[in-house]
Design a protein around this motif. Sequence first.
Motif, mmCIF file in Angstrom:
data_model
loop_
_atom_site.group_PDB
_atom_site.id
_atom_site.type_symbol
_atom_site.label_atom_id
_atom_site.label_comp_id
_atom_site.label_asym_id
_atom_site.label_seq_id
_atom_site.Cartn_x
_atom_site.Cartn_y
_atom_site.Cartn_z
ATOM 1 N N LYS A 217 -23.931 -42.132 25.000
ATOM 2 C CA LYS A 217 -23.112 -41.985 23.775
ATOM 3 C C LYS A 217 -23.395 -40.218 23.426
ATOM 4 O O LYS A 217 -24.552 -39.695 23.648
ATOM 5 C CB LYS A 217 -23.901 -42.718 22.545
ATOM 6 C CG LYS A 217 -23.702 -44.148 22.775
ATOM 7 C CD LYS A 217 -24.482 -44.887 21.826
ATOM 8 C CE LYS A 217 -23.801 -46.443 21.942
ATOM 9 N NZ LYS A 217 -23.789 -47.068 23.063
ATOM 10 N N ALA A 218 -22.117 -39.721 22.731
ATOM 11 C CA ALA A 218 -22.296 -38.583 22.364
ATOM 12 C C ALA A 218 -22.874 -38.167 21.077
ATOM 13 O O ALA A 218 -22.959 -39.156 20.179
ATOM 14 C CB ALA A 218 -20.788 -38.045 22.307
ATOM 15 N N TYR A 219 -23.689 -37.052 20.993
ATOM 16 C CA TYR A 219 -24.249 -36.715 19.749
ATOM 17 C C TYR A 219 -24.153 -35.273 19.598
ATOM 18 O O TYR A 219 -23.782 -34.463 20.293
ATOM 19 C CB TYR A 219 -25.865 -37.255 19.729
ATOM 20 C CG TYR A 219 -26.725 -36.170 20.892
ATOM 21 C CD1 TYR A 219 -27.202 -35.318 20.276
ATOM 22 C CD2 TYR A 219 -27.004 -36.670 22.064
ATOM 23 C CE1 TYR A 219 -27.749 -34.379 21.104
ATOM 24 C CE2 TYR A 219 -27.622 -36.148 22.755
ATOM 25 C CZ TYR A 219 -28.084 -34.732 22.460
ATOM 26 O OH TYR A 219 -28.844 -34.186 23.395
ATOM 27 N N GLN A 220 -24.507 -34.923 18.241
ATOM 28 C CA GLN A 220 -24.308 -33.511 17.846
ATOM 29 C C GLN A 220 -26.036 -33.203 17.116
ATOM 30 O O GLN A 220 -26.432 -34.252 16.459
ATOM 31 C CB GLN A 220 -23.251 -33.083 16.817
ATOM 32 C CG GLN A 220 -22.091 -33.183 17.344
ATOM 33 C CD GLN A 220 -20.998 -33.168 16.289
ATOM 34 O OE1 GLN A 220 -20.940 -33.529 15.344
ATOM 35 N NE2 GLN A 220 -20.241 -31.909 16.450
ATOM 36 N N SER B 221 -24.923 -39.125 15.865
ATOM 37 C CA SER B 221 -24.229 -39.915 16.876
ATOM 38 C C SER B 221 -23.176 -40.810 16.104
ATOM 39 O O SER B 221 -23.675 -42.111 15.716
ATOM 40 C CB SER B 221 -25.143 -40.609 17.874
ATOM 41 O OG SER B 221 -24.204 -41.240 19.054
ATOM 42 N N GLY C 213 -24.450 -30.006 21.229
ATOM 43 C CA GLY C 213 -24.144 -31.600 21.345
ATOM 44 C C GLY C 213 -24.609 -32.002 22.896
ATOM 45 O O GLY C 213 -25.254 -31.121 23.517
ATOM 46 N N LEU D 67 -25.283 -35.724 25.440
ATOM 47 C CA LEU D 67 -25.188 -37.131 25.521
ATOM 48 C C LEU D 67 -26.722 -37.948 25.741
ATOM 49 O O LEU D 67 -27.504 -37.343 26.419
ATOM 50 C CB LEU D 67 -24.401 -37.501 26.826
ATOM 51 C CG LEU D 67 -22.946 -36.811 27.066
ATOM 52 C CD1 LEU D 67 -22.400 -37.135 28.528
ATOM 53 C CD2 LEU D 67 -22.224 -37.641 25.817
#
Length: 128
Positions: free
Chosen positions: A2-5, A29, A105, A107
């Motif tokens: 999952k992508a996150y910042q 996320s 960012g 993952l």
Amino acid sequence: MKAYQYVVLRIVPRVDREEFLNVGVVLYSQDAGFLEAAWELDENRLASFAPHCELDGVRAMLRRVQAVCRGETGRGLPTLDKPGQRFGWIIAPRSTVIQPGPVHGGLTDDPAAELDRLVDRLVRVPQP
């Protein structure tokens, strides 16, 4: 994955000097429905860096960021329904003692573990 910042939270005791000390991380996320802040305040390090910094006020501001992440309202907190809106509020530039750094960012499969890893890497002082 999952992508996150994330942003690093910094203590900037004198905005005019642009010096700072990392004290926390906020990770968001959207994919995982996750928004949380974690912080660690090394009082000895802060005292040597900014001896006149009011520790109780700093703690209160850091708890306020955590409250915004959790969607709490009232007591002067913003009323923002969606986690993305709350993250946007947190990352907005400010001229206060607690400031967000640039957005980065990545993952991850586990946002909570990633938040702890980032605090460990970016905030905590390595122990000899």
